[in-house]
Design a protein around this motif. Structure first.
Motif, PDB file in Angstrom:
ATOM      1  N   HIS A  86       0.834  -1.207   0.000  1.00  0.00           N
ATOM      2  CA  HIS A  86       0.000   0.000   0.000  1.00  0.00           C
ATOM      3  C   HIS A  86       0.868   1.256   0.000  1.00  0.00           C
ATOM      4  CE1 HIS A  86      -3.785  -2.162   1.742  1.00  0.00           C
ATOM      5  NE2 HIS A  86      -3.583  -2.411   0.464  1.00  0.00           N
ATOM      6  N   GLN A 143       2.247   1.775  -3.398  1.00  0.00           N
ATOM      7  CA  GLN A 143       1.217   2.281  -4.307  1.00  0.00           C
ATOM      8  C   GLN A 143       0.920   3.747  -4.039  1.00  0.00           C
ATOM      9  OE1 GLN A 143      -0.124   0.585  -6.939  1.00  0.00           O
ATOM     10  NE2 GLN A 143      -0.959   2.610  -7.445  1.00  0.00           N
ATOM     11  N   ASP A 144       0.881   4.134  -2.751  1.00  0.00           N
ATOM     12  CA  ASP A 144       0.662   5.540  -2.419  1.00  0.00           C
ATOM     13  C   ASP A 144       1.803   6.410  -2.941  1.00  0.00           C
ATOM     14  OD1 ASP A 144      -1.721   5.054  -1.176  1.00  0.00           O
ATOM     15  OD2 ASP A 144      -0.856   4.870   0.834  1.00  0.00           O
ATOM     16  N   ASP A 146       1.162   6.813  -6.535  1.00  0.00           N
ATOM     17  CA  ASP A 146       0.037   7.729  -6.767  1.00  0.00           C
ATOM     18  C   ASP A 146       0.448   9.165  -6.500  1.00  0.00           C
ATOM     19  OD1 ASP A 146      -1.518   5.581  -7.390  1.00  0.00           O
ATOM     20  OD2 ASP A 146      -2.479   5.442  -5.433  1.00  0.00           O
ATOM     21  N   ASP A 195      -8.873  11.627  -9.069  1.00  0.00           N
ATOM     22  CA  ASP A 195      -9.667  11.566  -7.835  1.00  0.00           C
ATOM     23  C   ASP A 195      -8.944  12.387  -6.769  1.00  0.00           C
ATOM     24  OD1 ASP A 195     -10.997  10.966  -5.507  1.00  0.00           O
ATOM     25  OD2 ASP A 195     -11.049   8.799  -5.840  1.00  0.00           O
ATOM     26  N   HIS A 235      -9.676  12.919  -3.648  1.00  0.00           N
ATOM     27  CA  HIS A 235      -9.584  12.227  -2.363  1.00  0.00           C
ATOM     28  C   HIS A 235      -8.432  11.227  -2.360  1.00  0.00           C
ATOM     29  CE1 HIS A 235     -14.129  13.077  -1.545  1.00  0.00           C
ATOM     30  NE2 HIS A 235     -13.351  14.118  -1.297  1.00  0.00           N
ATOM     31  N   ARG A 236      -8.251  10.540  -3.465  1.00  0.00           N
ATOM     32  CA  ARG A 236      -7.152   9.564  -3.547  1.00  0.00           C
ATOM     33  C   ARG A 236      -5.804  10.284  -3.448  1.00  0.00           C
ATOM     34  NH1 ARG A 236      -6.147   5.197  -8.464  1.00  0.00           N
ATOM     35  NH2 ARG A 236      -4.285   4.209  -7.556  1.00  0.00           N
ATOM     36  N   ASP A 247      -5.278  11.270   0.208  1.00  0.00           N
ATOM     37  CA  ASP A 247      -4.910  10.109   1.027  1.00  0.00           C
ATOM     38  C   ASP A 247      -3.464   9.700   0.786  1.00  0.00           C
ATOM     39  OD1 ASP A 247      -7.433  10.047   2.117  1.00  0.00           O
ATOM     40  OD2 ASP A 247      -8.197   8.537   0.719  1.00  0.00           O
ATOM     41  N   SER A 248      -3.047   9.691  -0.482  1.00  0.00           N
ATOM     42  CA  SER A 248      -1.661   9.329  -0.794  1.00  0.00           C
ATOM     43  C   SER A 248      -0.699  10.318  -0.151  1.00  0.00           C
ATOM     44  CB  SER A 248      -1.454   9.295  -2.310  1.00  0.00           C
ATOM     45  OG  SER A 248      -2.259   8.313  -2.914  1.00  0.00           O
ATOM     46  N   ASP A 256     -14.417  13.699  -9.970  1.00  0.00           N
ATOM     47  CA  ASP A 256     -13.021  13.830 -10.376  1.00  0.00           C
ATOM     48  C   ASP A 256     -12.825  15.196 -11.024  1.00  0.00           C
ATOM     49  OD1 ASP A 256     -12.720  11.299  -9.494  1.00  0.00           O
ATOM     50  OD2 ASP A 256     -12.435  10.360 -11.459  1.00  0.00           O
ATOM     51  N   ASN A 281      -1.026  17.404  -5.466  1.00  0.00           N
ATOM     52  CA  ASN A 281      -0.482  16.701  -4.302  1.00  0.00           C
ATOM     53  C   ASN A 281       0.541  17.567  -3.575  1.00  0.00           C
ATOM     54  OD1 ASN A 281      -2.047  14.537  -4.993  1.00  0.00           O
ATOM     55  ND2 ASN A 281      -0.382  13.282  -5.791  1.00  0.00           N
TER      56      ASN A 281
END
Length: 488
Positions: A314, A317-318, A321, A335, A337-338, A341-342, A366, A375
């Motif tokens: 995980h 993957q983060d 991302d 996204d 939110h994604r 979170d990342s 999106d 980010n």
């Protein structure tokens, strides 16, 4: 006290006088003392080095003037011995305008004067003289200290000459400027026209310079983010491959263990039918390795190891991302939110010891954006929020929502120290920071401002000292929406 009396006192108080002499000789400041008959009683080594006259030349004589002047005349200590009557007038006669009372020593006076007879080219000396008193307060002599201040006075004279030269240059230049100003007055009309044209050109140049500065900041940020993305992607790739092997082998190992445990169950069921020696050997071996405990602990260890492997996957993957190198800085639908979170996962080590993070996500679609740069904005705001929280554990809140049909917003707030009102207007300026030296570059909010501006969005700040700060970023859902002031 006469010289004879001084000699008698020296014989009676020999050890004290010897100690006083040793004190004089060890004193780094040139010092001598005289009695009431103006006879030198002490002349230390610093005096010998500064003035060139030895103790043997001076002690027991009244010739101390020879070290300073070509002809006999009183020194400051001699005037002090003479007493209060006419002291000020005598000092003014001998040292006109040069003497003053000491601010530190009672009844002492200070003088600073040039002595051409000392050394090859003379010396400036600062000397202080004070009366010596016995236990009954009677004056029994005087002491005088000498400090060589030649270097300071030479520097002061050089500075004074430089100042005079500067005044001359300024006066000359002032005259030249007056002549030039008279000529300029004759062409005032032409100058006004030229100034108007210059102001217009300057405004255009200022605007171009601002555009160039913004472009340069965006380019530097893009290069920085691209480098970070490439590094993150490389690290993720290098980690992902061995993690894949471990994950695959882990599942196979789990199957092997299940089969082994099944075989052990079969052996345990068959144990009663074995011959007594063999059965005893198996029981001893089972007890020695504590087989029952192993059958309970191994599944627990495997489960925990499996959770650890999944956690690593995980994180990788983060990281991918967050970097989004494969996007190649292209506008894509992402996204939000994604991405948040990342980013939270990436900066968790910066935040987890200082604050609890609370997520309050709204229903949003999106958005078309540069995910890596968005980010970066989220990361800068969250790290700033963590830095604003003091010693007590705080709270960081991340919210999202929809603003009409064409925009979404994300909000990052903290209950930290807040921002002073006089600095709020400057927080988006490049290199401006309220952190201690070495703790911040002053570029985080400036870069966030530039990225939001590039996305045709805006960023608002609401803050209060001692209560916290809240940043709200408003972004269009589709790239190409009307550009607005990022801080409107």
């Amino acid at each position: 006290m006469s010289h004879a009396t001084t000699s008698i006192a020296a014989e009676q108080d020999g050890p004290a006088d010897i100690a006083l002499s040793e004190f004089f000789d060890g004193h780094p400041v040139a010092t001598f003392a005289i009695d009431t008959a103006h006879v030198v009683t002490h002349w230390n080594r610093a005096c010998e080095q500064l003035l060139g006259w030895t103790k043997a030349d001076m002690v027991g004589t009244a010739n101390h003037w020879q070290a300073f002047y070509p002809r006999p005349r009183p020194l400051l200590a001699d005037v002090i011995i003479a007493g209060a009557a006419g002291l000020e007038s005598e000092l003014e006669r001998l040292y006109p305008g040069k003497h003053r009372r000491s601010a530190l020593i009672p009844d002492a006076y200070e003088v600073e004067e040039f002595f051409p007879n000392i050394g090859a080219s003379g010396h400036w000396l600062h000397f202080t003289a004070a009366p010596l008193r016995d236990g009954n307060g009677r004056v029994v002599g005087a002491i005088e200290t000498l400090r060589d201040v030649t270097e300071r006075r030479v520097a002061e004279n050089a500075l004074r000459r430089a100042h005079d030269n500067l005044e001359h240059v300024v006066d000359k230049r002032t005259g030249q400027l007056a002549d030039i100003n008279a000529k300029l007055q004759e062409d005032i009309a032409q100058r006004l026209l030229a100034e108007a044209e210059l102001r217009r050109s300057n405004l255009e140049l200022t605007e171009l310079n601002q555009q160039l500065s913004r472009a340069q900041q965006q380019l530097l940020q893009a290069d920085k983010l691209a480098s970070i993305g490439q590094l993150a992607a490389g690290v993720a790739h290098e980690i992902n491959n061995p993690i894949g092997y471990i994950f695959s082998n882990f599942r196979t190992l789990q199957n092997y263990l299940d089969q082994l445990f099944g075989m052990l169950d079969a052996y345990q069921r068959a144990e009663p039918s074995l011959a007594a020696p063999d059965a005893a050997t198996l029981r001893a071996l089972r007890e020695r390795i504590d087989l029952d405990f192993l059958r309970q602990d191994i599944p627990t260890l495997m489960a925990e190891s499996g959770e650890g492997i999944v956690r690593v996957r995980h994180i990788v993957q983060d990281l991918k991302d967050f970097s989004r190198v494969d996007a190649n800085q292209e506008w894509v639908w992402a996204d939000l939110h994604r991405g948040i979170d990342s980013t939270l996962n990436i900066v968790s080590n910066e935040v987890k010891y200082k604050a609890d993070v609370v997520k309050e996500y709204g229903a949003i679609p999106d958005i078309q954006c540069l995910p890596l740069q968005i980010n970066q904005v989220v990361m800068n705001l969250i790290v700033n929020a963590a830095h604003a929280i003091g010693d007590e554990r705080g709270r960081i809140t991340v919210r999202t929502g929809r603003d009409g049909d064409d925009h979404v917003w994300l909000e990052i707030g903290d209950n930290g120290s807040g921002i002073a009102p006089e600095t709020v207007s400057r927080i988006f300026d490049p290199f401006f920071t309220t952190k201690a030296i070495g703790k911040g570059t002053g570029l985080g909010l400036s870069l966030a401002y530039g990225i939001v501006q590039k996305h045709s969005g805006r960023i608002d700040v609401d803050t209060a000292l001692g209560q916290g700060t809240r940043f709200r970023v408003r972004l269009p859902i589709r790239h190409g929406a009307a550009t607005e002031d990022p801080t409107a």
